[in-house]
Design an enzyme around this catalytic site. Structure first.
Site, short mmCIF file in Angstrom:
data_model
loop_
_atom_site.label_atom_id
_atom_site.label_comp_id
_atom_site.label_asym_id
_atom_site.label_seq_id
_atom_site.Cartn_x
_atom_site.Cartn_y
_atom_site.Cartn_z
N HIS A 263 33.25 6.13 53.64
CA HIS A 263 34.54 5.68 53.64
C HIS A 263 34.93 6.15 52.31
O HIS A 263 34.49 6.13 51.32
CB HIS A 263 34.62 4.25 53.68
CG HIS A 263 36.20 3.81 53.77
ND1 HIS A 263 37.12 3.66 53.03
CD2 HIS A 263 36.61 3.62 55.26
CE1 HIS A 263 38.40 3.25 53.67
NE2 HIS A 263 37.97 3.41 54.97
N ASP A 314 34.80 1.74 62.41
CA ASP A 314 34.64 2.38 63.83
C ASP A 314 33.17 2.42 64.31
O ASP A 314 33.06 2.52 65.55
CB ASP A 314 34.98 3.99 63.54
CG ASP A 314 36.58 4.22 63.39
OD1 ASP A 314 37.25 3.58 64.04
OD2 ASP A 314 36.85 5.05 62.45
N1 COA Z 1 27.74 11.37 57.62
C1 COA Z 1 27.25 12.10 56.79
N2 COA Z 1 27.61 12.41 55.74
C2 COA Z 1 28.62 11.74 55.19
C3 COA Z 1 29.39 11.04 56.01
C4 COA Z 1 28.90 10.79 57.65
N3 COA Z 1 29.58 10.08 58.26
N4 COA Z 1 30.35 10.64 55.52
C5 COA Z 1 30.34 11.22 54.07
N5 COA Z 1 29.25 11.88 54.03
C6 COA Z 1 28.79 12.77 52.93
C7 COA Z 1 29.39 13.91 52.99
O1 COA Z 1 28.86 15.10 53.80
C8 COA Z 1 29.56 14.36 51.38
O2 COA Z 1 28.14 14.72 51.12
P1 COA Z 1 28.14 15.89 50.12
O3 COA Z 1 28.39 15.33 48.71
O4 COA Z 1 26.54 16.06 50.13
O5 COA Z 1 28.51 17.18 50.45
C9 COA Z 1 29.53 13.06 50.89
O6 COA Z 1 29.36 12.30 51.95
C10 COA Z 1 31.09 12.72 50.52
O7 COA Z 1 31.90 12.79 51.81
P2 COA Z 1 33.29 13.29 52.00
O8 COA Z 1 33.79 13.82 53.44
O9 COA Z 1 33.85 14.18 50.63
O10 COA Z 1 34.18 11.94 51.94
P3 COA Z 1 35.36 11.69 52.29
O11 COA Z 1 35.95 10.58 51.38
O12 COA Z 1 36.53 12.76 51.92
O13 COA Z 1 35.51 11.13 53.54
C11 COA Z 1 35.28 9.88 55.65
C12 COA Z 1 35.46 9.76 54.18
C13 COA Z 1 35.52 8.60 56.30
C14 COA Z 1 36.41 10.90 56.08
C15 COA Z 1 33.93 10.44 55.67
O14 COA Z 1 32.98 9.46 55.25
C16 COA Z 1 33.67 10.88 57.34
O15 COA Z 1 34.10 11.94 57.83
N6 COA Z 1 33.15 9.99 57.95
C17 COA Z 1 32.88 10.04 59.27
C18 COA Z 1 34.18 9.68 60.24
C19 COA Z 1 34.55 8.52 60.21
O16 COA Z 1 33.67 7.68 60.81
N7 COA Z 1 35.90 8.33 60.07
C20 COA Z 1 36.34 7.08 60.27
C21 COA Z 1 36.78 6.46 58.90
S1 COA Z 1 37.43 4.79 58.72
#
Ligand code: COA
Length: 377
Positions: A263, A314
């Site tokens: 998140h 989720d």
């Molecule tokens: N699975 C695996 N790795 C994850 C992850 C996940 N669900 N969520 C974050 N990470 C990792 C990223 O790969 C990144 O790793 P790195 O630094 O080694 O490259 C790091 O954690 C930061 O992730 P990032 O995508 O930059 O975080 P964000 O703040 O931009 O995104 C979300 C937040 C929620 C979009 C992201 O955690 C995600 O895509 N989750 C999966 C989708 C989801 O469940 N969405 C519902 C949100 S309520």
């Protein structure tokens, strides 16, 4: 020479404050709506009462709540002329969120007050849109499966009517209460992607339906609301408990995101996930399929161990909805049927002190080029 903006550009606007708000607030691993914790509301409130709270910044008195429920009940049914059109638009191979986006846009054409931006008309449209969103989701399911649309019972709650208009059967009371709690938990979440989209569109003084279409479009994405159905797809793909750990490890090695984890704001856990986890355990047992919860718990454990990532709203909502017999691709539309209440609260708040959103982009392109004719390029 391009204008120079000082400071780093944060991809995804992380940590940027875009407005002041009094609707909902996240601190560490807590979430509150209008000052009430989500745990308090989940334990004692109803979705209808929570909507009133979000829109009015206070809990309703008993008679106010009854009046509000009656107003919602009176607006749940869909106009027959509109239903006729809904039956004409494609459903085969269509994602329900794409259909919902189109349906909400079309619904505005039946609303004579669509362009009336007075406070009174906006309040009536808010009720109309919120009351009809669940009816639209179930109408989609009925239409695509060739079944007649069922008229809602205006004396019952939005949660009760969701199941009733989906199946035509009177739903189980315990399941309705749990679904009602799910609707409460999903109702608002500060300045998330779709609420921001709602506010951005509302800030141009566009109408409530147009703003909601922007919000639905944002919620559709797998990084936002689309994650809940992807979680169930993943669990089905994994299939059995013994494959869960390896599946997750391989996904992480391949730099694949595991849906339902991580998140932007919560780094110490999403309080909604804790409530949903308990519900998932209870409901999967109730339907005699505890393995869905057990597999989820194992994935949760593996994600924490391997990557330090915690489940978000989720993750466990997937098995909760699945245990309720809801088709997987309706999970995100359900999210919309709840979150529409928060989106509307954001539009109202935006309009009380409006200024159009118009940020700047930090220029990173080329400069000083001179046009040359195509044959000389
Ligand atoms: N699975 C695996 N790795 C994850 C992850 C996940 N669900 N969520 C974050 N990470 C990792 C990223 O790969 C990144 O790793 P790195 O630094 O080694 O490259 C790091 O954690 C930061 O992730 P990032 O995508 O930059 O975080 P964000 O703040 O931009 O995104 C979300 C937040 C929620 C979009 C992201 O955690 C995600 O895509 N989750 C999966 C989708 C989801 O469940 N969405 C519902 C949100 S309520």
């Amino acid at each position: 020479m391009a204008e120079v903006f000082e400071g780093a550009v944060d991809r995804g606007l992380e940590g940027i404050v875009a407005c002041t708000t009094k609707i909902s607030f996240i601190v560490d691993a807590t979430l509150n709506y209008r000052g009430y914790t989500i745990e308090d509301l989940a334990a004692h409130s109803t979705f209808e009462e929570t909507i009133f709270l979000l829109w009015n910044d206070r809990l309703p008195k008993k008679d106010e709540l009854e009046k509000f429920k009656r107003a919602l009940g009176a607006e749940m049914a869909l106009d027959p002329a509109f239903v006729k059109v809904l039956k004409e638009i494609p459903t085969k191979g269509v994602h329900p969120m794409a259909w919902l986006r189109t349906a909400v846009s079309a619904m505005a054409l039946w609303d004579k007050e669509a362009q009336d931006s007075s406070q009174e008309a906006n309040e009536r449209k808010a009720i109309r849109l919120t009351a009809k969103m669940g009816s639209l989701v179930t109408a989609f399911e009925r239409i695509r499966t060739g079944k007649d649309i069922i008229a809602p019972n205006p004396s019952k709650s939005l949660a009760w009517n969701f199941f009733y208009t989906l199946t035509g059967q009177e739903p189980d009371a315990e399941m309705v209460r749990m679904f009602d709690v799910c609707l409460i938990l999903h109702a608002d979440h500060e300045l998330n992607c779709s609420a921001f989209a709602m506010r951005v569109t509302a800030s141009s003084l566009s109408d409530i339906y147009s703003a909601a279409v922007s919000a639905i479009s944002a919620l559709k994405g797998p990084l936002h609301g689309g994650a809940n159905e992807q979680v169930m797809v993943m669990l089905k793909d994994i299939g059995t408990m013994d494959r869960a750990r390896t599946w997750v490890k391989e996904a992480l090695e391949n730099k694949q995101k595991v849906m339902g984890f991580g998140h932007r704001v919560y780094k110490n856990g999403d309080p909604r996930a804790k409530i949903l986890r308990q519900m998932s355990e209870q409901l999967t047992k109730k339907i005699g399929q505890p393995h869905w919860y057990e597999m989820s718990a194992l994935i949760d454990d593996t994600m924490q161990g391997e990557k330090g990532l915690l489940p978000n709203v989720d993750f466990y909502s997937a098995t909760v909805y699945y245990s309720m017999g809801i088709p997987i691709d309706l999970f995100t539309p359900i999210f919309a049927a709840s979150r529409v209440s928060g989106w509307i609260a954001h539009a109202f708040e935006q309009w009380t002190n409006n200024r159009i959103y118009r940020p700047r982009g930090k220029w990173a392109g080329r400069e000083g080029l001179t046009w040359v004719p195509a044959e000389k390029r």
